[in-house]
Design an enzyme around this catalytic site. Structure first.
Site: not given
Ligand code: NAD
Length: 355
Positions: A136, A187, A219, A243, A247
């Protein structure tokens, strides 16, 4: 208590108004609220997403109650005018690096969860999202024209050891106050930045032998969250993965309209906001669920002012309203009563006045 109120755009304005009413009911004259512009509303009125006046207000106040920013078409505009930049700048400049996103299932909403009741009954997990680093903010970034004359986009995933260490410490300390289980998401099998993340979290973990540490690739974490969410206690994740995971967790609790959040740093100042966005599809219809914003106000009292009693009173009021069968459209179930945003705020305020 000085509280900055930054409602932003879309339903941000609608739900924040209800959270302010709730705080006023609980705090009476103890708190002073000052409103500021941010996001699209600020670009329209002042030509930038975070006007200087708003930034000064945020710095001056003890806590910030935030709504949401953004709207359709933002992604194609110039970056310096993007509404989301206002929020990203606030988080970074105020060094609010730890974003707590509790995914708690109120028992009354078990039927509204996207998973079967037996998988989510008693769900209570904390997603801790790093908020000041990652792709970001990483440089270089941008869209340029490549040697072949075609455009290419670049973003940089970047984390330093100190940045990972401080969020890891926050994660271990949070786990210590709960069930003493921390799952770190990365990851590391593909990305070097994430390899550093994993190594650093593991090193910090040696200082917390009482906390059980586990690592998952993002994942696998997504899959496990949707398969068997109660295995988790605290999940610590880099900015982008946190993030996305939160959600997904929102759906387990019935609706994104139920998920509050707190963004804090070293001091007591914090920014409190619902996890959801500005929801332009339902803006102006008085149907948005204000409970995530109201529960964010409870987190504000707990994190910035150590007013645990008042925070718990708000959470109990929310629970009593749900137990009375009141719902907004996003969590409506057979036999429950559909209230608009304002009426849901009225119901929580009335429950607080009875408490
Ligand atoms: P969103 O969270 O705004 O909406 C996703 C879906 O959830 C929509 O169907 C919406 O109607 C529903 N929803 C969200 N909040 C709800 C509530 N309180 N009650 C009932 N239903 C609710 O995400 P999006 O559609 O991807 O993004 C819309 C805009 O919000 C975009 O401009 C995006 O950039 C912005 N956004 C801002 C923030 C923030 O300010 N922190 C966070 C996410 C998205």
């Amino acid at each position: 208590m000085q509280i900055a109120v930054l409602p932003g755009d879309g339903i941000g304005k609608e739900v924040t108004a209800q959270a302010v009413r709730v705080l006023q009911t609980v705090l009476g004259k103890d708190a002073e609220f000052t409103e500021g512009l941010i996001g699209r509303a600020a670009v329209k009125a002042a030509g930038k997403p975070l006007p200087d006046e708003t930034f000064e207000l945020a710095k001056r106040c003890d806590a910030i109650l935030f709504g949401a920013v953004g709207g359709p078409g933002d992604e194609s505009g110039p970056r310096n005018l993007r509404p989301g930049l206002g929020l990203l700048t606030l988080r970074r400049e105020l060094k609010l690096y730890a974003n707590f996103r509790p995914a708690f299932l109120f028992p009354e909403l078990i039927g509204a969860s996207s998973l079967k009741p037996e998988l989510v009954e008693g769900l209570d997990l904390m997603i801790l999202r790093e908020l000041n680093g990652d792709i970001y903010y990483g440089e270089p970034r941008g869209i340029s024209v490549g040697a072949d004359g075609r455009r290419q986009g670049v973003n940089t995933m970047r984390y330093s050891e100190p940045e990972i260490e401080r969020i890891a410490h926050t994660g271990f300390k949070a786990a210590r106050k709960r069930k003493k289980k921390l799952c770190s998401v990365d990851k590391a099998n593909v990305l070097e930045t994430m390899q550093l993340w994993r190594e650093t979290v593991a090193t910090v973990g040696k200082q917390y032998p009482d906390v059980e540490l586990r690592h998952l690739f993002v994942d696998a974490a997504c899959m496990e969250l949707l398969r068997s969410p109660r295995q988790f206690d605290v999940i610590v994740a880099p900015n982008m993965f946190g993030d996305i995971l939160s959600d997904a967790a929102a759906m387990l609790t019935g609706s994104i309209g139920m998920l509050p959040s707190a963004s804090v740093g070293e001091g007591s100042k914090g920014l409190y906001e619902p996890v959801h966005g500005s929801a332009p599809d339902i803006e102006g219809r008085n149907i948005a669920n204000p409970l995530a914003a109201i529960l964010s106000a409870a987190m504000l009292l707990r994190f910035s002012f150590s007013r645990e009693n008042e925070a718990a009173t708000i959470e109990r009021a929310v629970r009593s309203v749900l137990a009375a069968g009141y719902r907004t459209a996003d969590i409506l179930q057979p036999g429950t009563k559909n209230l608009g945003t304002t009426a849901m705020g009225d119901a929580v305020v009335a429950a607080l006045q009875r408490a």
